[in-house]
Design an enzyme around this catalytic site. Structure first.
Site, PDB file in Angstrom:
ATOM      1  N   ILE A 162       0.841  -1.201   0.000  1.00  0.00           N
ATOM      2  CA  ILE A 162       0.000   0.000   0.000  1.00  0.00           C
ATOM      3  C   ILE A 162       0.875   1.250   0.000  1.00  0.00           C
ATOM      4  CG2 ILE A 162      -1.818   1.270   1.203  1.00  0.00           C
ATOM      5  CD1 ILE A 162      -2.706  -1.431   2.433  1.00  0.00           C
ATOM      6  N   ILE A 242      -3.939   5.894   7.708  1.00  0.00           N
ATOM      7  CA  ILE A 242      -4.840   5.014   6.965  1.00  0.00           C
ATOM      8  C   ILE A 242      -4.624   3.553   7.329  1.00  0.00           C
ATOM      9  CG2 ILE A 242      -5.194   6.568   4.993  1.00  0.00           C
ATOM     10  CD1 ILE A 242      -3.108   4.857   3.456  1.00  0.00           C
ATOM     11  N   ARG A 244      -3.970   1.764  11.222  1.00  0.00           N
ATOM     12  CA  ARG A 244      -4.709   1.392  12.424  1.00  0.00           C
ATOM     13  C   ARG A 244      -4.586   2.509  13.455  1.00  0.00           C
ATOM     14  NH1 ARG A 244      -6.886  -1.668   9.666  1.00  0.00           N
ATOM     15  NH2 ARG A 244      -7.177  -3.912   9.874  1.00  0.00           N
ATOM     16  N   ASP A 268      -8.408   8.084   8.844  1.00  0.00           N
ATOM     17  CA  ASP A 268      -9.441   7.137   8.417  1.00  0.00           C
ATOM     18  C   ASP A 268      -9.632   6.073   9.495  1.00  0.00           C
ATOM     19  OD1 ASP A 268      -9.968   4.529   6.011  1.00  0.00           O
ATOM     20  OD2 ASP A 268     -11.363   6.122   6.552  1.00  0.00           O
ATOM     21  N   GLU A 273     -13.112   2.414  17.044  1.00  0.00           N
ATOM     22  CA  GLU A 273     -13.936   2.886  15.927  1.00  0.00           C
ATOM     23  C   GLU A 273     -15.360   2.418  16.183  1.00  0.00           C
ATOM     24  OE1 GLU A 273     -10.358   2.481  12.653  1.00  0.00           O
ATOM     25  OE2 GLU A 273     -12.233   1.411  12.238  1.00  0.00           O
ATOM     26  N   HIS A 292     -13.300   4.770   8.597  1.00  0.00           N
ATOM     27  CA  HIS A 292     -12.611   3.581   8.090  1.00  0.00           C
ATOM     28  C   HIS A 292     -13.172   3.151   6.734  1.00  0.00           C
ATOM     29  CE1 HIS A 292     -10.064  -0.116   9.451  1.00  0.00           C
ATOM     30  NE2 HIS A 292      -9.967   0.087   8.158  1.00  0.00           N
ATOM     31  N   ILE A 293     -13.024   4.017   5.761  1.00  0.00           N
ATOM     32  CA  ILE A 293     -13.554   3.741   4.425  1.00  0.00           C
ATOM     33  C   ILE A 293     -12.457   3.340   3.443  1.00  0.00           C
ATOM     34  CG2 ILE A 293     -15.612   5.163   4.691  1.00  0.00           C
ATOM     35  CD1 ILE A 293     -14.135   7.407   3.185  1.00  0.00           C
ATOM     36  N   GLY A 294     -11.308   2.956   3.977  1.00  0.00           N
ATOM     37  CA  GLY A 294     -10.161   2.596   3.138  1.00  0.00           C
ATOM     38  C   GLY A 294     -10.481   1.630   2.005  1.00  0.00           C
TER      39      GLY A 294
END
Lengths: 328, 340
Positions: A162, A242, A244, A268, A273, A292-294
């Site tokens: 990533i 992005i 944790r 994110d 969460e 958390h929309i990764g």
């Protein structure tokens, strides 16, 4: 197909907040006999023998000792997503069960979110939107400005799949790219994205205009970014997370943002969460938060399910497993 | 080297000009909505005697002969015949940004006044804005940020999805400097890039030329408008063009509001003819507070972010000052604009 009976896969539920997507069910049913937790709990005797695999989606169902003890034929837990910090790998391994994840399916969409958050924060997108639509807005103030992304310095902490994809994208914005990683990448790989290795995290922190966190959560990376690291950062810098929430010392971050130790943060991921509704991070003006929309795209979610299924089937069919996670 | 990248620009002096009196520079105001930036005032005062429109109007007789140049910021002050007639010593008008649609080029030229824009400073920042809007719209960032801070939330919705940008098709309408920089950025996201332009451009970015705009509209997941506003591009995107777009497509406008037929756009968004829009520019700016575009939840509007960064705005002013000083010294300007 030709089999009389498909292998059983346990899932939390279909649909709802944390259930497997309705649109993926037909695909799953091609390969498995689907067993929901509700069905399982209502008739453990019938289902426990048949359950050879579990498909974990949005970290559900929760895997604990009790569940593992009730599934004598369990061979594999296929996780949707790459992070497995919610799974007790040692415990699962002690039952002779394999764990797999989906590193390939997540990388593009997560790299895209990293870029989206960096740009949104730098150019004050969310704030700008509110100004543009506010009933009180009469005109746009000229002195209302953001910070430049083109030719700025991006420090990537964690240069795995990533992180590397983030570097590729950032390069097209003429960004100067620094990276910190457990090990240095090959020279060819570095050159392809113009990335410069910083063996010491401090060097990266001191020079970056944007710091992006793209590491796995492990005991070593827990609270990797704390008060000390934030103070190394430029006061004009932005922190983007992005990976944790627990990689960042959240209390230290709140303080740093309140006191102008860093300019802004775009997160994110948080811990927990969602955050409690009275958490200071929700109120700070210089924070962009997303839930958390990764990997929250139609394509990524589909690819994750497909990759998880591939991995589960490989284990059940005794074939090489593409993405097994081995406990250290 | 000047921040704007101009290597040999002799009119970015580092020491104060030796003249006893600095040339007069007319600006609309300082700060607020239509003035030059507060942060740039000291720099401007190094080279010019700064005169605001208010000061000018209060004492035309005194100031009219002193004004040698005008620096426009966000299209103000408005340059009309009356103003030009009142400024007998006006030599040059420097427009911030690249768009010259706010100026009557023929009229100005008719008074023997030169004009310049600041194209060098603008393109990267505007391309960044385009990508910001594309990603924000695709991944539903504004909505997401509202969910993240909503008092009602108990658990993040599992069935909530945006659209993948990597590998999607981007259609760029207008392949000038800014369009090309957008293409470079989109290329790194492995997007398939189509473009429509007055002419085919030699590109190293793998973009496919669509001579007919219809071909681009029919194939694109994201359509980005990056053209100058001219009589030809006015309402370039209307009902017909919107209907040619995919119902799953997003329209992104980072050039001028009037390139789009706004009423047709509202209808297209309301009836699902296209999926969404992301507008950095509208007509007018800001929109009236009761405008339907403000209420649609498949639209994001931003307050003309375009070049609004500390660095780019500074570069624009430096470029404008360089152009003005060149003109006042009878030398060629780096970015002179001529009426066609």
């Amino acid at each position: 197909m030709g089999e009389q009976e498909l292998p059983g896969v346990l899932i939390l539920e279909i649909g709802g907040e944390c259930g497997v997507l309705e649109s993926h069910v037909a695909f799953l049913r091609k390969h498995f006999s689907l067993i929901t937790m509700k069905e399982f709990l209502q008739n453990k005797e019938k289902w426990s023998e048949k359950t050879e695999s579990i498909f974990v989606f949005e970290r559900r169902p929760v895997i604990d000792r009790e569940l593992l003890e009730s599934l004598p034929n369990l061979k594999v837990i296929g996780n949707s997503g790459v992070g497995v910090n919610h799974l007790d790998l040692k415990l699962i391994s002690s039952f002779g069960v394999k764990v797999t994840n989906t590193p390939h399916a997540v990388s593009d969409s997560t790299a895209d979110i990293g870029m989206a958050l960096m740009l949104a924060s730098a150019r004050r997108l969310v704030e700008g939107y509110h100004i543009a639509v506010s009933p009180d807005t009469k005109d746009f103030a000229v002195d209302w400005l953001g910070v430049e992304v083109t030719r700025a310095t991006l420090g990537i902490i964690g240069m795995g799949s990533i992180g590397y994809k983030v570097a590729k994208r950032a390069k097209a914005f003429d960004m100067k790219i620094l990276y910190h990683n457990r090990s240095q990448r090959k020279e060819k790989e570095e050159q392809a994205v113009g990335a410069v290795y910083c063996k010491k995290i401090e060097d990266l922190l001191q020079q970056s205009d944007f710091v992006m966190l793209v590491v796995n959560l492990t005991p070593e990376t827990h609270k990797l970014i704390g008060k000390r690291e934030l103070e190394f950062m430029k006061p004009t810098a932005t922190l983007i997370n992005i990976c944790r929430g627990a990689v960042v010392d959240q209390d230290a971050l709140v303080e740093a943002l309140q006191n102008g130790v860093i300019r802004a943060a775009a997160l994110d991921v948080t811990y927990p969460e969602p955050l409690p509704r009275d958490h200071p991070l929700l109120k700070l003006k210089n924070v962009t938060l997303t839930p958390h929309i990764g990997t929250a795209t139609v394509k990524a979610l589909r690819m994750m399910t497909e990759e998880a299924v591939d991995n589960i089937l490989a284990v059940l069919q005794d074939l090489p497993v593409p993405s097994e996670v081995i406990p250290k | 080297m000047a921040l704007c990248g101009l290597k040999a620009c002799p009119f970015f002096p580092t020491k104060k000009m030796e003249q006893p009196e600095l040339p007069g520079l007319l600006v609309n105001e300082v700060g607020r909505a239509y003035g030059v930036l507060e942060a740039h005032v000291d720099f401007l005062k190094k080279h010019f005697h700064l005169i605001t429109m208010k000061e000018f109007l209060e004492n035309k007789t005194y100031f009219s002969r002193k004004i040698k140049a005008i620096y426009l910021w966000w299209h103000r002050p408005v340059v009309d015949r009356e103003l030009l007639q009142n400024l007998p010593n006006l030599k040059v008008i420097a427009n911030s940004g690249v768009g010259m649609d706010n100026l009557d080029l023929k009229l100005v030229s008719g008074f023997g006044v030169k004009m310049a824009n600041s194209p060098h400073a603008v393109s990267s920042s505007t391309a960044d804005t385009g990508m910001t809007l594309l990603l924000a719209s695709a991944r539903r960032i504004v909505e997401a940020s509202q969910i993240a801070v909503s008092p009602d939330i108990e658990c993040f919705p599992g069935n909530w999805m945006g659209e993948e940008v990597t590998g999607a098709t981007l259609g760029i309408i207008g392949m000038g400097n800014i369009g090309y920089k957008v293409a470079l950025r989109a290329n790194a996201f492995e997007m398939k890039i189509l473009y429509h332009n007055r002419k085919e451009e030699e590109q190293a970015v793998g973009a496919i030329y669509c001579k007919k705009i219809e071909n681009l509209l029919q194939q694109s997941d994201f359509v980005m408008l990056v053209v100058s506003l001219t009589p030809e591009t006015h309402k370039l995107i209307g009902k017909r063009e919107l209907e040619l777009m995919k119902p799953t497509a997003t329209l992104i406008n980072i050039c001028r509001g009037r390139i789009v037929d706004q009423d047709a756009l509202v209808e297209a968004l309301q009836t699902g003819v296209i999926k969404a829009a992301a507008l950095d520019v509208t007509y007018p700016e800001p929109l009236p507070r009761d405008h339907p575009l403000l209420k649609l939840n498949n639209v994001i509007i931003t307050p003309h972010l375009g070049i609004k960064t500390h660095k780019t705005t500074r570069m624009i002013t430096e470029e404008a000052v360089a152009n003005i000083l060149a003109a006042l010294n009878g030398l060629p300007m780096c970015s002179e604009v001529f009426p066609n």
